[in-house]
Design a protein around this motif. Sequence first.
Motif, PDB file in Angstrom:
ATOM      1  N   TRP A  68       0.829  -1.206   0.000  1.00  0.00           N
ATOM      2  CA  TRP A  68       0.000   0.000   0.000  1.00  0.00           C
ATOM      3  C   TRP A  68       0.861   1.252   0.000  1.00  0.00           C
ATOM      4  CZ3 TRP A  68      -0.237   3.711   3.851  1.00  0.00           C
ATOM      5  CH2 TRP A  68       0.359   3.380   5.069  1.00  0.00           C
ATOM      6  N   ARG A  69       2.050   1.164   0.572  1.00  0.00           N
ATOM      7  CA  ARG A  69       2.950   2.321   0.534  1.00  0.00           C
ATOM      8  C   ARG A  69       3.585   2.468  -0.847  1.00  0.00           C
ATOM      9  NH1 ARG A  69       5.053   1.073   6.456  1.00  0.00           N
ATOM     10  NH2 ARG A  69       3.489   2.256   7.598  1.00  0.00           N
ATOM     11  N   VAL A  70       3.837   1.338  -1.499  1.00  0.00           N
ATOM     12  CA  VAL A  70       4.326   1.391  -2.874  1.00  0.00           C
ATOM     13  C   VAL A  70       3.276   2.064  -3.759  1.00  0.00           C
ATOM     14  CG1 VAL A  70       4.958   0.003  -4.888  1.00  0.00           C
ATOM     15  CG2 VAL A  70       5.905  -0.557  -2.650  1.00  0.00           C
ATOM     16  N   LEU A  71       2.009   1.751  -3.521  1.00  0.00           N
ATOM     17  CA  LEU A  71       0.933   2.387  -4.280  1.00  0.00           C
ATOM     18  C   LEU A  71       0.960   3.905  -4.080  1.00  0.00           C
ATOM     19  CD1 LEU A  71      -1.608   2.267  -6.040  1.00  0.00           C
ATOM     20  CD2 LEU A  71      -2.918   1.916  -3.941  1.00  0.00           C
ATOM     21  N   LEU A  72       1.174   4.353  -2.858  1.00  0.00           N
ATOM     22  CA  LEU A  72       1.270   5.788  -2.601  1.00  0.00           C
ATOM     23  C   LEU A  72       2.444   6.412  -3.349  1.00  0.00           C
ATOM     24  CD1 LEU A  72       0.470   5.997   1.220  1.00  0.00           C
ATOM     25  CD2 LEU A  72      -1.012   6.600  -0.694  1.00  0.00           C
ATOM     26  N   LEU A  73       3.575   5.699  -3.372  1.00  0.00           N
ATOM     27  CA  LEU A  73       4.737   6.212  -4.091  1.00  0.00           C
ATOM     28  C   LEU A  73       4.483   6.260  -5.598  1.00  0.00           C
ATOM     29  CD1 LEU A  73       7.684   4.564  -2.154  1.00  0.00           C
ATOM     30  CD2 LEU A  73       7.037   6.967  -2.200  1.00  0.00           C
ATOM     31  N   VAL A  74       3.790   5.271  -6.123  1.00  0.00           N
ATOM     32  CA  VAL A  74       3.460   5.271  -7.550  1.00  0.00           C
ATOM     33  C   VAL A  74       2.541   6.452  -7.873  1.00  0.00           C
ATOM     34  CG1 VAL A  74       2.237   3.995  -9.361  1.00  0.00           C
ATOM     35  CG2 VAL A  74       3.872   2.819  -7.896  1.00  0.00           C
ATOM     36  N   ILE A  75       1.613   6.734  -6.991  1.00  0.00           N
ATOM     37  CA  ILE A  75       0.734   7.901  -7.189  1.00  0.00           C
ATOM     38  C   ILE A  75       1.555   9.186  -7.181  1.00  0.00           C
ATOM     39  CG2 ILE A  75      -1.103   9.275  -6.112  1.00  0.00           C
ATOM     40  CD1 ILE A  75      -2.354   6.556  -5.260  1.00  0.00           C
ATOM     41  N   LEU A  76       2.541   9.261  -6.300  1.00  0.00           N
ATOM     42  CA  LEU A  76       3.398  10.443  -6.262  1.00  0.00           C
ATOM     43  C   LEU A  76       4.276  10.539  -7.508  1.00  0.00           C
ATOM     44  CD1 LEU A  76       4.431  10.665  -2.511  1.00  0.00           C
ATOM     45  CD2 LEU A  76       2.790  12.062  -3.768  1.00  0.00           C
ATOM     46  N   VAL A  77       4.730   9.398  -8.012  1.00  0.00           N
ATOM     47  CA  VAL A  77       5.500   9.410  -9.265  1.00  0.00           C
ATOM     48  C   VAL A  77       4.607   9.903 -10.398  1.00  0.00           C
ATOM     49  CG1 VAL A  77       6.612   7.939 -10.991  1.00  0.00           C
ATOM     50  CG2 VAL A  77       7.184   7.672  -8.583  1.00  0.00           C
ATOM     51  N   TRP A  78       3.356   9.413 -10.439  1.00  0.00           N
ATOM     52  CA  TRP A  78       2.424   9.907 -11.456  1.00  0.00           C
ATOM     53  C   TRP A  78       2.241  11.415 -11.308  1.00  0.00           C
ATOM     54  CZ3 TRP A  78      -1.964  12.661 -10.380  1.00  0.00           C
ATOM     55  CH2 TRP A  78      -2.670  13.102 -11.501  1.00  0.00           C
ATOM     56  N   ALA A  79       2.054  11.871 -10.074  1.00  0.00           N
ATOM     57  CA  ALA A  79       1.823  13.298  -9.842  1.00  0.00           C
ATOM     58  C   ALA A  79       3.007  14.126 -10.328  1.00  0.00           C
ATOM     59  CB  ALA A  79       1.559  13.560  -8.355  1.00  0.00           C
ATOM     60  N   ALA A  80       4.225  13.680 -10.024  1.00  0.00           N
ATOM     61  CA  ALA A  80       5.409  14.423 -10.459  1.00  0.00           C
ATOM     62  C   ALA A  80       5.511  14.430 -11.981  1.00  0.00           C
ATOM     63  CB  ALA A  80       6.663  13.823  -9.833  1.00  0.00           C
ATOM     64  N   ALA A  81       5.339  13.265 -12.594  1.00  0.00           N
ATOM     65  CA  ALA A  81       5.446  13.169 -14.050  1.00  0.00           C
ATOM     66  C   ALA A  81       4.359  14.006 -14.726  1.00  0.00           C
ATOM     67  CB  ALA A  81       5.359  11.709 -14.492  1.00  0.00           C
ATOM     68  N   ALA A 114       1.835   9.715 -21.131  1.00  0.00           N
ATOM     69  CA  ALA A 114       3.236   9.615 -20.718  1.00  0.00           C
ATOM     70  C   ALA A 114       3.355   9.538 -19.194  1.00  0.00           C
ATOM     71  CB  ALA A 114       4.029  10.791 -21.267  1.00  0.00           C
ATOM     72  N   ALA A 115       2.568  10.325 -18.484  1.00  0.00           N
ATOM     73  CA  ALA A 115       2.601  10.271 -17.016  1.00  0.00           C
ATOM     74  C   ALA A 115       2.140   8.902 -16.519  1.00  0.00           C
ATOM     75  CB  ALA A 115       1.740  11.378 -16.421  1.00  0.00           C
ATOM     76  N   GLY A 116       1.129   8.347 -17.173  1.00  0.00           N
ATOM     77  CA  GLY A 116       0.674   7.000 -16.808  1.00  0.00           C
ATOM     78  C   GLY A 116       1.731   5.948 -17.064  1.00  0.00           C
ATOM     79  N   ILE A 117       2.448   6.070 -18.161  1.00  0.00           N
ATOM     80  CA  ILE A 117       3.512   5.114 -18.484  1.00  0.00           C
ATOM     81  C   ILE A 117       4.650   5.219 -17.481  1.00  0.00           C
ATOM     82  CG2 ILE A 117       5.310   4.604 -20.192  1.00  0.00           C
ATOM     83  CD1 ILE A 117       3.168   5.314 -22.346  1.00  0.00           C
ATOM     84  N   VAL A 118       5.009   6.431 -17.101  1.00  0.00           N
ATOM     85  CA  VAL A 118       6.067   6.617 -16.093  1.00  0.00           C
ATOM     86  C   VAL A 118       5.645   5.989 -14.766  1.00  0.00           C
ATOM     87  CG1 VAL A 118       7.280   8.359 -14.713  1.00  0.00           C
ATOM     88  CG2 VAL A 118       7.063   8.659 -17.183  1.00  0.00           C
ATOM     89  N   ALA A 119       4.403   6.205 -14.358  1.00  0.00           N
ATOM     90  CA  ALA A 119       3.908   5.629 -13.100  1.00  0.00           C
ATOM     91  C   ALA A 119       3.869   4.108 -13.182  1.00  0.00           C
ATOM     92  CB  ALA A 119       2.533   6.184 -12.766  1.00  0.00           C
ATOM     93  N   LEU A 120       3.439   3.572 -14.319  1.00  0.00           N
ATOM     94  CA  LEU A 120       3.417   2.119 -14.498  1.00  0.00           C
ATOM     95  C   LEU A 120       4.824   1.533 -14.448  1.00  0.00           C
ATOM     96  CD1 LEU A 120       1.757  -0.418 -15.085  1.00  0.00           C
ATOM     97  CD2 LEU A 120       2.000   0.108 -17.526  1.00  0.00           C
ATOM     98  N   ALA A 121       5.782   2.206 -15.074  1.00  0.00           N
ATOM     99  CA  ALA A 121       7.172   1.748 -15.026  1.00  0.00           C
ATOM    100  C   ALA A 121       7.701   1.751 -13.592  1.00  0.00           C
ATOM    101  CB  ALA A 121       8.044   2.619 -15.928  1.00  0.00           C
ATOM    102  N   ALA A 122       7.346   2.777 -12.837  1.00  0.00           N
ATOM    103  CA  ALA A 122       7.772   2.838 -11.423  1.00  0.00           C
ATOM    104  C   ALA A 122       7.147   1.691 -10.639  1.00  0.00           C
ATOM    105  CB  ALA A 122       7.388   4.175 -10.819  1.00  0.00           C
ATOM    106  N   TRP A 126       9.254  -1.214  -8.673  1.00  0.00           N
ATOM    107  CA  TRP A 126       9.185  -1.437  -7.239  1.00  0.00           C
ATOM    108  C   TRP A 126       8.600  -2.800  -6.886  1.00  0.00           C
ATOM    109  CZ3 TRP A 126       7.474   4.197  -6.886  1.00  0.00           C
ATOM    110  CH2 TRP A 126       8.565   5.009  -6.572  1.00  0.00           C
ATOM    111  N   LEU A 127       7.744  -3.330  -7.720  1.00  0.00           N
ATOM    112  CA  LEU A 127       7.111  -4.605  -7.401  1.00  0.00           C
ATOM    113  C   LEU A 127       7.928  -5.802  -7.876  1.00  0.00           C
ATOM    114  CD1 LEU A 127       3.386  -3.682  -8.064  1.00  0.00           C
ATOM    115  CD2 LEU A 127       4.560  -3.886  -5.861  1.00  0.00           C
ATOM    116  N   SER A 128       8.978  -5.548  -8.629  1.00  0.00           N
ATOM    117  CA  SER A 128       9.795  -6.681  -9.109  1.00  0.00           C
ATOM    118  C   SER A 128      10.945  -6.963  -8.178  1.00  0.00           C
ATOM    119  CB  SER A 128      10.309  -6.389 -10.507  1.00  0.00           C
ATOM    120  OG  SER A 128      11.180  -5.275 -10.507  1.00  0.00           O
TER     121      SER A 128
END
Length: 128
Positions: A68-81, A114-122, A126-128
């Motif tokens: 759930w914290r990884v999910l928060l970080l992915v949301i923040l990566v999306w927000a930044a991108a 592009a922001a969605g792709i960056v968030a998906l890559a993050a 993190w999940l691998s």
Amino acid sequence: MRAGSAGAQKFLNLSQIRFPIGAIASIGHRISGVLLLVSLPLLALALDRSLRSEPEFAAVRDLISEPWRVLLLVILVWAAAHHVLAGVRHLLMDIGVGSRLAQARTSAWAAILAAGIVALAAALRWLS
């Protein structure tokens, strides 16, 4: 009040409004800015703690490794991108680059995707 309009009320049904893609990109830009602003103190504290020592770094890494914290970080990566990409889009449009309707729609889609792709890559990283 006009005659015949007594008791007549109109309600705005937000689920029926169809926003153009440019409006969606612009609203996303504002939302991402708020998310980044709210998260900034926590991110600064995490950075400070992680730079103190190797055990502190490991503690921060372990703290953010829960799903759930990884999910928060992915949301923040999306927000930044999204904030950066939509911000550059807005700046370019302010100087007249890409301000025609078709170009504006294309750049809005590009920023969103592009922001969605960056968030998906993050997330995959993190999940691998």
